[in-house]
Design a protein around this motif. Structure first.
Motif, PDB file in Angstrom:
ATOM      1  N   TRP A  70      33.930   3.619 137.960  1.00  0.00           N
ATOM      2  CA  TRP A  70      35.159   3.530 138.755  1.00  0.00           C
ATOM      3  C   TRP A  70      36.182   4.564 138.261  1.00  0.00           C
ATOM      4  O   TRP A  70      36.811   5.255 139.071  1.00  0.00           O
ATOM      5  CB  TRP A  70      35.724   2.110 138.678  1.00  0.00           C
ATOM      6  N   LEU A  71      36.344   4.681 136.950  1.00  0.00           N
ATOM      7  CA  LEU A  71      37.269   5.681 136.398  1.00  0.00           C
ATOM      8  C   LEU A  71      36.826   7.089 136.776  1.00  0.00           C
ATOM      9  O   LEU A  71      37.651   7.949 137.083  1.00  0.00           O
ATOM     10  CB  LEU A  71      37.360   5.544 134.882  1.00  0.00           C
ATOM     11  N   ASP A  72      35.519   7.330 136.748  1.00  0.00           N
ATOM     12  CA  ASP A  72      34.987   8.653 137.078  1.00  0.00           C
ATOM     13  C   ASP A  72      35.223   8.996 138.546  1.00  0.00           C
ATOM     14  O   ASP A  72      35.341  10.168 138.900  1.00  0.00           O
ATOM     15  CB  ASP A  72      33.491   8.701 136.755  1.00  0.00           C
ATOM     16  N   ASN A  73      35.332   7.995 139.401  1.00  0.00           N
ATOM     17  CA  ASN A  73      35.530   8.228 140.829  1.00  0.00           C
ATOM     18  C   ASN A  73      36.989   8.404 141.224  1.00  0.00           C
ATOM     19  O   ASN A  73      37.276   8.573 142.414  1.00  0.00           O
ATOM     20  CB  ASN A  73      34.921   7.079 141.645  1.00  0.00           C
ATOM     21  N   GLN A  74      37.902   8.370 140.277  1.00  0.00           N
ATOM     22  CA  GLN A  74      39.309   8.607 140.585  1.00  0.00           C
ATOM     23  C   GLN A  74      39.476  10.105 140.824  1.00  0.00           C
ATOM     24  O   GLN A  74      39.441  10.896 139.885  1.00  0.00           O
ATOM     25  CB  GLN A  74      40.209   8.119 139.451  1.00  0.00           C
ATOM     26  N   ILE A  75      39.635  10.501 142.088  1.00  0.00           N
ATOM     27  CA  ILE A  75      39.498  11.912 142.459  1.00  0.00           C
ATOM     28  C   ILE A  75      40.598  12.828 141.921  1.00  0.00           C
ATOM     29  O   ILE A  75      40.374  14.020 141.781  1.00  0.00           O
ATOM     30  CB  ILE A  75      39.373  12.075 143.990  1.00  0.00           C
ATOM     31  N   HIS A  76      41.766  12.305 141.612  1.00  0.00           N
ATOM     32  CA  HIS A  76      42.847  13.163 141.127  1.00  0.00           C
ATOM     33  C   HIS A  76      43.072  13.058 139.628  1.00  0.00           C
ATOM     34  O   HIS A  76      43.905  13.776 139.087  1.00  0.00           O
ATOM     35  CB  HIS A  76      44.159  12.835 141.842  1.00  0.00           C
ATOM     36  N   LEU A  77      42.343  12.156 138.966  1.00  0.00           N
ATOM     37  CA  LEU A  77      42.577  11.927 137.539  1.00  0.00           C
ATOM     38  C   LEU A  77      41.313  12.180 136.730  1.00  0.00           C
ATOM     39  O   LEU A  77      40.210  11.843 137.158  1.00  0.00           O
ATOM     40  CB  LEU A  77      43.050  10.489 137.305  1.00  0.00           C
ATOM     41  N   ASP A  78      41.480  12.745 135.551  1.00  0.00           N
ATOM     42  CA  ASP A  78      40.368  12.995 134.636  1.00  0.00           C
ATOM     43  C   ASP A  78      40.567  12.131 133.391  1.00  0.00           C
ATOM     44  O   ASP A  78      41.524  12.324 132.643  1.00  0.00           O
ATOM     45  CB  ASP A  78      40.330  14.473 134.254  1.00  0.00           C
ATOM     46  N   PHE A  79      39.659  11.185 133.189  1.00  0.00           N
ATOM     47  CA  PHE A  79      39.719  10.272 132.053  1.00  0.00           C
ATOM     48  C   PHE A  79      38.778  10.688 130.920  1.00  0.00           C
ATOM     49  O   PHE A  79      38.629   9.961 129.955  1.00  0.00           O
ATOM     50  CB  PHE A  79      39.361   8.851 132.501  1.00  0.00           C
ATOM     51  N   THR A  80      38.149  11.857 131.022  1.00  0.00           N
ATOM     52  CA  THR A  80      37.142  12.271 130.045  1.00  0.00           C
ATOM     53  C   THR A  80      37.664  12.220 128.618  1.00  0.00           C
ATOM     54  O   THR A  80      37.035  11.631 127.741  1.00  0.00           O
ATOM     55  CB  THR A  80      36.643  13.690 130.370  1.00  0.00           C
ATOM     56  N   ASP A  81      38.793  12.833 128.362  1.00  0.00           N
ATOM     57  CA  ASP A  81      39.348  12.865 127.001  1.00  0.00           C
ATOM     58  C   ASP A  81      40.117  11.598 126.659  1.00  0.00           C
ATOM     59  O   ASP A  81      40.460  11.367 125.509  1.00  0.00           O
ATOM     60  CB  ASP A  81      40.272  14.072 126.832  1.00  0.00           C
ATOM     61  N   ALA A  82      40.404  10.784 127.655  1.00  0.00           N
ATOM     62  CA  ALA A  82      41.218   9.580 127.436  1.00  0.00           C
ATOM     63  C   ALA A  82      40.404   8.384 126.976  1.00  0.00           C
ATOM     64  O   ALA A  82      40.975   7.410 126.473  1.00  0.00           O
ATOM     65  CB  ALA A  82      41.963   9.218 128.723  1.00  0.00           C
ATOM     66  N   LEU A  83      39.092   8.416 127.143  1.00  0.00           N
ATOM     67  CA  LEU A  83      38.270   7.285 126.711  1.00  0.00           C
ATOM     68  C   LEU A  83      38.148   7.274 125.194  1.00  0.00           C
ATOM     69  O   LEU A  83      37.775   8.272 124.592  1.00  0.00           O
ATOM     70  CB  LEU A  83      36.891   7.346 127.359  1.00  0.00           C
ATOM     71  N   VAL A  84      38.465   6.139 124.604  1.00  0.00           N
ATOM     72  CA  VAL A  84      38.484   6.006 123.148  1.00  0.00           C
ATOM     73  C   VAL A  84      37.221   5.276 122.716  1.00  0.00           C
ATOM     74  O   VAL A  84      36.838   4.266 123.282  1.00  0.00           O
ATOM     75  CB  VAL A  84      39.722   5.199 122.691  1.00  0.00           C
ATOM     76  N   ARG A  85      36.582   5.790 121.691  1.00  0.00           N
ATOM     77  CA  ARG A  85      35.407   5.112 121.135  1.00  0.00           C
ATOM     78  C   ARG A  85      35.815   4.426 119.828  1.00  0.00           C
ATOM     79  O   ARG A  85      36.347   5.063 118.933  1.00  0.00           O
ATOM     80  CB  ARG A  85      34.285   6.113 120.849  1.00  0.00           C
ATOM     81  N   THR A  86      35.552   3.151 119.753  1.00  0.00           N
ATOM     82  CA  THR A  86      35.808   2.412 118.528  1.00  0.00           C
ATOM     83  C   THR A  86      34.527   1.700 118.137  1.00  0.00           C
ATOM     84  O   THR A  86      33.726   1.309 118.985  1.00  0.00           O
ATOM     85  CB  THR A  86      36.940   1.379 118.702  1.00  0.00           C
ATOM     86  N   ASP A  87      34.306   1.473 116.863  1.00  0.00           N
ATOM     87  CA  ASP A  87      33.078   0.851 116.388  1.00  0.00           C
ATOM     88  C   ASP A  87      32.890  -0.564 116.930  1.00  0.00           C
ATOM     89  O   ASP A  87      31.782  -0.971 117.187  1.00  0.00           O
ATOM     90  CB  ASP A  87      33.055   0.813 114.846  1.00  0.00           C
ATOM     91  N   GLN A  88      33.982  -1.297 117.096  1.00  0.00           N
ATOM     92  CA  GLN A  88      33.870  -2.658 117.578  1.00  0.00           C
ATOM     93  C   GLN A  88      33.444  -2.704 119.040  1.00  0.00           C
ATOM     94  O   GLN A  88      32.862  -3.667 119.493  1.00  0.00           O
ATOM     95  CB  GLN A  88      35.165  -3.452 117.468  1.00  0.00           C
ATOM     96  N   LEU A  89      33.816  -1.700 119.801  1.00  0.00           N
ATOM     97  CA  LEU A  89      33.634  -1.761 121.235  1.00  0.00           C
ATOM     98  C   LEU A  89      32.442  -0.969 121.755  1.00  0.00           C
ATOM     99  O   LEU A  89      31.917  -1.261 122.804  1.00  0.00           O
ATOM    100  CB  LEU A  89      34.909  -1.284 121.943  1.00  0.00           C
ATOM    101  N   TRP A  90      32.011   0.071 121.049  1.00  0.00           N
ATOM    102  CA  TRP A  90      30.943   0.920 121.585  1.00  0.00           C
ATOM    103  C   TRP A  90      29.698   0.764 120.774  1.00  0.00           C
ATOM    104  O   TRP A  90      29.620   0.675 119.650  1.00  0.00           O
ATOM    105  CB  TRP A  90      31.364   2.368 121.618  1.00  0.00           C
TER     106      TRP A  90
END
Length: 102
Positions: free
Chosen positions: A82-102
């Motif tokens: 869904w985030l990738d399909n946001q046509i005017h916004l780029d979330f590539t660098d905004a996604l945070v990887r944390t050990d607890q979550l990923w």
């Protein structure tokens, strides 16, 4: 991975000709995210001010399903899509990887 964490400072507007209205730049308030995300995601804020999107089991017809680990993984993948399909916004660098979550 049981959630998607977004560092709003890193969200970029893709179209260089797109003029954001004053106050429409990122970071945006939590209330905006809570209205913007799909019904099957909950938006909250962590202690660092990042937005955390977590599956909640809601279905569009009003039912709520119990979330199993498989359904959580599926919904997190759908949230990323869904985030990738946001046509005017780029979330590539905004996604945070944390050990607890990923």
């Amino acid at each position: 991975m049981n959630a998607v964490v977004i560092d709003q400072v890193q969200v970029r507007i893709i179209d260089p000709n797109h003029k954001a209205k004053p106050g429409a730049q990122f970071p945006r308030p939590l209330t905006w995210w809570q209205r913007y995300v799909p019904i099957w995601l909950d938006a909250s804020e962590d202690d660092r001010g990042r937005i955390v999107l977590t599956p909640n089991g809601r279905i569009a017809d009003g039912r709520v399903q119990e979330l199993t680990p498989t359904l959580i993984r599926r919904d997190v993948q759908l949230a990323l899509r869904w985030l990738d399909n946001q046509i005017h916004l780029d979330f590539t660098d905004a996604l945070v990887r944390t050990d607890q979550l990923w």
